[in-house]
Structure formats: structure tokens, C-alpha cells
Motif scaffolding. Sequence first.
Motif, PDB file in Angstrom:
ATOM      1  N   PRO A   1       5.729  -5.820   0.810  1.00 52.93           N
ATOM      2  CA  PRO A   1       6.605  -6.591   1.711  1.00 52.93           C
ATOM      3  C   PRO A   1       7.382  -5.681   2.669  1.00 52.93           C
TER       4      PRO A   1
ATOM      5  N   GLY B   1       3.094  -7.942  -3.282  1.00 50.64           N
ATOM      6  CA  GLY B   1       3.316  -6.521  -3.073  1.00 50.64           C
ATOM      7  C   GLY B   1       3.263  -5.678  -4.331  1.00 50.64           C
TER       8      GLY B   1
ATOM      9  N   SER C   1      10.936 -12.869  -0.924  1.00 53.64           N
ATOM     10  CA  SER C   1       9.726 -12.440  -1.631  1.00 53.64           C
ATOM     11  C   SER C   1      10.044 -11.619  -2.869  1.00 53.64           C
TER      12      SER C   1
ATOM     13  N   ARG D   1       0.296 -10.894  -1.753  1.00 47.88           N
ATOM     14  CA  ARG D   1       1.506 -11.018  -0.929  1.00 47.88           C
ATOM     15  C   ARG D   1       2.728 -10.488  -1.662  1.00 47.88           C
TER      16      ARG D   1
ATOM     17  N   TYR E   1      11.540 -11.440   3.606  1.00 51.54           N
ATOM     18  CA  TYR E   1      11.440 -10.273   2.716  1.00 51.54           C
ATOM     19  C   TYR E   1      12.349 -10.440   1.512  1.00 51.54           C
TER      20      TYR E   1
END
Lengths: 277, 260
Positions: A113, B80, B32, B78, B29
Amino acid sequence: MNAARQLIPGRAQHEAIEAARARLDEARSGAGAPLEAGTRLRLTPLTVVELLLMAALPCAALLAAKPWLMGFWHSMILWWSERLALPLGLVRTGDSESLEWLTSYAGALVPSPATGVVAAALVIGGFASTWWMSDRQVPLKYLVRLLCVVQASALLFFMFVPTSFPYSMTGHLASLLNAGYYLMLAIPPLLALGWGVLRIPLHQKLLYPVLMLAYFAFMLPHKALLHAVVVQHFSALYMPLLYLCFGAVLDLMVFVALYSWLASRAPPLALGAGVAR
Amino acid sequence: MKRLPRAIPARAWVLLVALLLLAGLAALYQASRKPGAAIVLLVPDEAALARPVTRAWLDAAKEEGLSVVTMTDDAFLRYGGDGRGISGVILPDTVHPQASELLVNQLHRYVQAGGHLFITFDAALLNTQDGRYAADQSRLSRLAGVPYAMRGAQNDRPTDDPERPGQRHFRTGSAQGAIVLLFSERGDTIVSQHGYGQGTVLFANLPLGYLKTRADPYPLHRLLSHFASHLPRAPDALRDRPATASARALSLVHDGGAAR
């Protein structure tokens, strides 16, 4: 001074315009002073044979040397990859060898991210910065916008369907080297047509294409290596940008730039079919 | 009203839009990075949720009192690879034979950073482009600590255990750092555990979900329980249970000597 009066040319301006028009007509008709009779572009059978040899011999040599050249590139990339801690290895399949990006290596192939946010900030900032560019920077402005659009599309792809990303670093490196090799194959015919026809000494006709090929032979693996370093440190998020804008297109632009630089150094009387020896 | 937009120069509008976009990104961000505590059952897409083998895994988790949630590959990528957010990842058999290079890389990074992974049978064996074998052996062999599904006429197809027809497994090489919990009669690794980086990997060379759909739920239940009990942040439902998972895993030897 009256503005309308400024638009009416005086006698001197009128004569200058007429003289310029005459020179333009002369240039269009091809009867200018620099190109005297006998120095016009004229292809004789000997010149045609010479051009064919200039195109064919390097191509044949490149085709024959392809395994050696690829091996040289692989060795060069592996030598650097050991020192840069890149997850690259050499895989032998039958008689052929290929570079392989070791997937299991815990490198950052998937963008985190944070990587995505930084890339998005760069794209937004880069695109917005083009509004501060002057009219003289229009080419740069549109180049930056193009790069931003490509990178933005990659960002959106990785945001929504990252697992559908079909490309691998192994394939990326192989296609880079292959595209570079095919560009090198195209260079001799292109230079034969664009450089070999000029009236320049034979040693220059032969030396500069050889130097250009040597440059590409040295630059291409290093460019692939640079791509690998970028992906290793900044994830596969930049692979589309690297492939589309800094892959074969960059090689072609480098070739055009080198040829332009070379042609600009040719003497003024170089345009002709006669072969100076 | 029309004068206000004209009064603001175009560059100020550009700056405003850019700042708004950046603020939106920062919010995304931040969103997430929500921590979670569940075990994740990784499926290739939403369509896989309706498949019987996926249901078998979820049912087994429910029966064992485990908090297991499904997650698609896209959602996992996604995320991460933040190991702090997921207790453990299960890569189920049968429904997840294909995996992209990015997913395989992400799984390695996840375990390297301290994650816990449960690999089963044919998971991530094939590439996503043409559904063929992606490498000379499973790309997860290094994670499992056991080379398996090696390419070759004799090795890349699952073989039936001669003593237990229907219980299929891949031929394996010798363990490379993994602790083998269960062998087959032929000497192939059936269950092993391996430390990789800061994390651990449990490898089951059996189609556990498929076996449960064929009325043989025992291996799936025992290994799922074993996996959950070794997680540092096991769901609350498991904490009340006695920590005898290793013994239970070894109690898989219930087949009268087919495995040793």
C-alpha cells in the motif's frame, strides 16, 4: 507609430522577401549551388552492391553470433546481479539458456500500500506540474503526461485486479533482450540506407555502424539490469511503464538520436552517390 | 456564481484537485491497514466460494470452532502482505490450482515476515496464463521445505497410495529443512512443517478438501486443528482447547500401516 503602417513592408523588406522566395524555389527545384552536377544522389551498381554488403554482412554476423551474444548478455547481467543481490539465475532448457527471476525470492514484486500511495502521489504531482510548464516545454509537458497516464493505468490495474497481472520478470527480461537483439538486426540495413549512401570515406561508413552496434551490445543488458533493479526495489507496479516507455521504444529513440547526431557530423557535401575513398 | 470559478486561476484548480486526490489516497491507505485476527482461506475468485471443496473447508473450520474467512487473491495482493493483519493463510486444494507469479511472491513475503501458511496438495501448481505447470517443481517447494510435484512423466501426476486407493499424493524429494510429520508407504512426505524466514509453513500432500467431500473428513479436521493451534494469535474459540495438536496430527496414522 501607426500600427497599420507597420504592416506595410518597405522597399528593403520587399526585396528580402523576394530573395528568400527565389532561394526557396531554387532549393525546391534541386538546382542549388551545393549540389553541383555530378554530386547528386545517384546509385551506381557498385554503390548498390556496397550498400547490400553493408546491410547483409553485419546481419549475417549478428545471426551467427546470436548464441554467443545472448550468453555474453546473460553473463554480464548475472555478474551485476550477484553484486546487486538480484534474484536472477540461469536456466538451461536443452541447448538454450535463459535468465530466470526467482519467484520464491522474498523481494517486493507485489506493491505494498505504501508503494502504491507513493506512486500515486508521484503521478498526481507529475501530472499537475505540467500546468506550470512554459510553452517552450510543450514536448516535455506531453511526455510527462504520457508517462503519468501509463503509470496511472498500472496503478488502477494493481488496485483492482492485481492477480490478473499476466507478466513475469523472467518474460520481461527475455522480451527486452530479444527486442534489443532484433533492433540490432535492423540497424545495419537502416544505416546502409541512411549513412552508407553519403559521400564519406569508406572507413567512416564502416566504423560508425560498428561503434553503434557495439554501443547497443553494451547498453541493452545494462538497461535490462536497470529494469530488474527498479522492479526489485519498487515492485512490479512499474513494469508496464518500463516495458512500454523504457523498453524497445527507448532503444529506437536512442538509435534515432545516435543516427541524427552522426548525420549532423557529416560534411556538407556528403549527400551524393560517389564514394569517397 | 459564474464569476467565482473564473476568479480562481486554472493552476489553483489543478492544485486543489491534486490535493483532494492525495487526501483520498491517504484515507485509502489508512483504511487498508485494518488489523484482523481471522485465518484466511485464499480462493482465486468469488466463483470459487460456491464450490463444494470450498464449502468443505469452511464447514470443517466451523466444526472445529475456528474463525476462518475467505479472501480472494486480489484482496490478498491488495493487502500488501502485512503479516500483522492475518493470523494464518490456507491455500486449499482443488479450487486453487492456478496462481500468478505475484501471488506466489506475496506468499513468500508473507511467511518471510512472520506469517503462517497452510499449503495443501495441488495449490498454486499451475500458472494463470495457460494452466500449465509453472516450474520444474511446485513453486511453493521452498516454502514447504520439500520439493514436490516435480516435472516429469513419473513425478508430476498425483499417485495413489497402494494401500489406500483414492488417497492421492504427489511424489516428493527428500525434505530440505522441513520436519516430516507423516510419510507414505513409498517414502513420500505426506505432512511436514517448515520454518521459513520468521514464519512457518504446514504442508499437506493430500487433497484434504476433496477427501472431505468424499466422506473422509478426518485428515482435514486434524490438520486444520493442528495449524490453528500453532498460530501465535489463535482465535479465541481455540484457546480453550488443550494444546495437543501435534499428537492429534500424528494420530493421522489410522490407516493400518499405509502410512508410517
